[in-house]
Design an enzyme around this catalytic site. Sequence first.
Site, mmCIF file in Angstrom:
data_model
loop_
_atom_site.group_PDB
_atom_site.id
_atom_site.type_symbol
_atom_site.label_atom_id
_atom_site.label_comp_id
_atom_site.label_asym_id
_atom_site.label_seq_id
_atom_site.Cartn_x
_atom_site.Cartn_y
_atom_site.Cartn_z
ATOM 1 N N CYS A 182 42.486 46.781 40.837
ATOM 2 C CA CYS A 182 43.852 46.269 40.824
ATOM 3 C C CYS A 182 44.568 46.666 39.536
ATOM 4 C CB CYS A 182 43.850 44.753 41.003
ATOM 5 S SG CYS A 182 42.820 43.855 39.806
ATOM 6 N N HIS B 273 44.252 38.912 32.608
ATOM 7 C CA HIS B 273 43.816 38.885 34.002
ATOM 8 C C HIS B 273 43.389 37.488 34.417
ATOM 9 C CE1 HIS B 273 41.951 40.190 37.729
ATOM 10 N NE2 HIS B 273 42.303 41.435 37.480
#
Length: 345
Positions: free
Chosen positions: A171, A198
């Site tokens: 991602c 994150h």
Amino acid sequence: MRGRSEGRVRPIEGRCARCHTSAMRIAINGFGRIGRTVLRQVLTGARQDIDVVRINDIAPLDMCAYLFAFDSTFGPFPGEVSGADGHLSVMGRRIPISHSPDLSSVDLAGVDVLLDCTGIARSSDVARRGLAAGAAKVLISGPSPAAEMTVVLGANEDMLGGARVVSNASCTTNALAPLAKLLHRLGGIERAHMTTIHCYTNSQPMVDAPRGDYARSRGGAQSMVPTTTSAAHLVDEVLPELAGRISGAAVRVPVASVSAVDLVAQLERPVSTEALRAAVADSHVLGWTGLPLVSSDLRARPESLVIAGPETRGIDNQLRVFGWYDNEWGFSARMLDIAALMACG
């Protein structure tokens, strides 16, 4: 003031002229966070060119149906969901579901692309089980040394060719690589460092528990955890012209969804925020917002990265770019885009 940021991702038309008359047939192996998000996007109308013809997951059918119907991140599915007689039924649509730990024993004849969302397709024999089961091609939802190549939309999709086993990278790589390519075109990247802020993932324990890494053994919902990221290495792979120029690190934070990229780049020539915004307007996968947003505002956004204008600024040849990405929803959107390109290859 608008409630959404100005930029919206444009759909990628994955079906070429010779095959757009029929929907691409995909199967999903691994009905976890990415597998379920992929199905949500297909069934809520985001990708009407795609038909999900099978799901495989080792969890029982009633559990698969429950976790699809009730999602802690994206909320309840907006339609009736049930499971019975070997099928997941969603709004009257019945999708066959199997529960084999060895995908090669599942009939995938007629499947254009298998989306392997298990996170375990790291060896060649595991990665190619979808081909053995009858699928024409396999797209892996993460980095995998078993893939023939790694493809990131907006970075190197023109190199896809006829590869049969492909990795969709991570991602964070999907967020970073298109941005890096754009900045290199505009100003020439001499060197850069990226920090991804994150949200926690299933690889972390909820409370302190032994893991291979000491810091990542700590409770993911209780602390900010400095750690590593594969994104810099993967950018070297998908953008070889930038190999060795971008370093990266990560901090896992106690947030359930939406992550951020904080990139500081030393450029060969200055790039203004105005020039960057104008270039982003022509991107299929990058977005821009001039609003003072926070992470929860970006939930379920389909872009690979939404650049935050108020947080992006430069001094001479140094430019700091900050952007948001929904590491589940945006990544799943790219899985569908790359699968569509693979089906036409």
